[in-house]
Design an enzyme around this catalytic site. Structure first.
Site, PDB file in Angstrom:
ATOM      1  N   CYS A 108       0.892  -1.165   0.000  1.00 33.96           N
ATOM      2  CA  CYS A 108       0.000   0.000   0.000  1.00 33.96           C
ATOM      3  C   CYS A 108       0.923   1.206   0.000  1.00 33.96           C
ATOM      4  O   CYS A 108       1.556   1.494   1.009  1.00 33.96           O
ATOM      5  CB  CYS A 108      -0.906   0.011   1.228  1.00 33.96           C
ATOM      6  N   CYS A 111      -0.478   4.152   2.503  1.00 32.21           N
ATOM      7  CA  CYS A 111      -0.460   4.007   3.967  1.00 32.21           C
ATOM      8  C   CYS A 111      -0.008   2.597   4.318  1.00 32.21           C
ATOM      9  O   CYS A 111       1.160   2.269   4.176  1.00 32.21           O
ATOM     10  CB  CYS A 111      -1.791   4.403   4.604  1.00 32.21           C
TER      11      CYS A 111
END
Lengths: 215, 83, 91
Positions: A108, A111
């Site tokens: 990701c 985040c």
């Protein structure tokens, strides 16, 4: 800072200042009736009880049961529920399979979306800035660092799963197949030499790679 | 519009102040719809306390990037059909 | 600052792990409970993290960023007053 001297953060033993802050925030929210202490304890209990062994069970079943594997690849959420596992609140959970021709990685970049319900909290390296950058700019280099050498003819597919959603409060029910916009979680791990936790995760990816898709 | 698997799409390159979930490295890039996930609340408004409605469809879009492919989850309002 | 995919880096990936400290579990659980109560959602959590001054974002640990965001969003919603947490910690 308006003052001209350094002073030690408020700490309790070896804990960082953030520790005192987190405890104070809990106190404040409980006093104000925003949260009940039980709600918070329940969250901690859930988090510490999550283990990559659950994700590994899905994969192990897929190894020995081709029909289950098909269902896992079609709808990982339903497959987890079939084994009595908590797939997390996400309405969509995606499993991908590594083959002789395709290898997958999950990241990701924005985040740290991760399928915590099935794999536990993400490892620190998954949340680190270098991984978040290099997994999409230099994924083969990352794999090499992790001890995975792919032949040149193996396609490398990197899943940047950033669209994780949380469920509407009314639809949230732990362990139940409920909830609309769920939380996306993306697993992925290739290092076979990490701790026990990582080894269990690596199982996941050595054949049917479970990973979680977003939403 | 709704896209289908296999369709070529281009990600908008528009600037967007504030919270959004479209990574900068795919803005302006052309890719291929790989999966149609479903429709979900819009993080761009929900991040500011709104209800995130109307829901936006979310797609997995595949992009060629050097020696690998990257699949990114992108909401429909960031996509245009690519010729 | 948070959008790391387009950056260039050849920094090695540190694979040392740490066991989550009690306050990290607590922070995670607080944010989760606030979500289940409909007080703040994951999009607000992320927006709050992204609102950190860049140097603080770089320096902060993972759950320090969560804590920063929770305080920011709760203050914005008027559930805690500006400075209330600091006052409690000082007292």
């Amino acid at each position: 800072m308006s003052h001209d001297h350094d002073h030690a953060p408020i700490t309790n033993g070896d804990e960082p200042a953030a520790a005192a802050r987190a405890h104070a925030l809990e106190e404040l929210l409980v006093e104000k009736g925003v949260l009940r202490r039980e709600d918070v304890r329940e969250g901690i209990d859930w988090l510490v009880s999550r283990t990559p062994a659950d994700g590994a069970r899905l994969v192990a079943r897929a190894w020995v049961d081709p029909e289950f594997k098909q269902r896992l690849l079609e709808d990982a959420r339903a497959a987890a529920l079939e084994l009595g596992l908590d797939p997390g609140p996400s309405p969509v959970l995606v499993a991908v399979e590594n083959t002789a021709h395709v290898h997958h990685m999950v990241v990701c970049t924005l985040c740290s979306c991760y399928p915590r319900a099935l794999l536990g909290p993400p490892p620190d390296w998954y949340k680190s800035f270098p991984y978040r950058t290099r997994a999409v700019s230099d994924p083969r280099g990352v794999l090499t660092e992790f001890g995975v050498e792919l032949d040149d003819d193996v396609e490398l597919h990197v899943l940047d799963s950033t669209a994780d959603r949380d469920p509407a409060p009314a639809g949230w029910q732990r362990g139940a197949d409920r909830g609309r916009a769920g939380r996306a979680r993306h697993p992925r791990l290739d290092d076979r030499r990490r701790s026990a936790r990582a080894q269990a995760s690596a199982l996941i990816f050595s054949r049917a790679r479970v990973f979680a898709g977003c939403r | 519009m709704t896209y289908r698997v296999g369709q070529r799409v281009r990600v908008a390159a528009r600037p967007h102040e504030g919270h959004h979930r479209t990574p900068g490295y795919v803005k302006g890039k052309t890719g291929r719809i790989e999966r149609v996930h479903a429709a979900f609340t819009n993080p761009e408004t929900r991040a500011y306390g709104e209800d995130g409605l109307p829901e936006q469809r979310l797609y997995s879009v595949g992009f060629a990037r050097g020696d690998h492919l990257v699949y990114v989850d992108i909401f429909e309002h960031w996509l245009k059909e690519a010729k | 600052m948070h959008d790391r995919g387009g950056w260039s880096s050849d920094a090695p990936i540190d694979r040392s792990e740490h066991t989550l400290a009690d306050w990290e579990l607590l922070t995670d659980a607080l944010v989760g409970a606030l979500g289940r109560q409909g007080v703040m959602n994951v999009d607000e959590l992320r927006r709050g993290i992204e609102s950190m001054p860049p140097d603080e974002y770089e320096r902060a640990s993972y759950y320090e960023r969560w804590l920063y965001s929770a305080e920011t969003i709760l203050t914005e919603k008027g559930l805690i007053a500006p400075g209330e947490l600091d006052a409690r910690l000082a007292g």
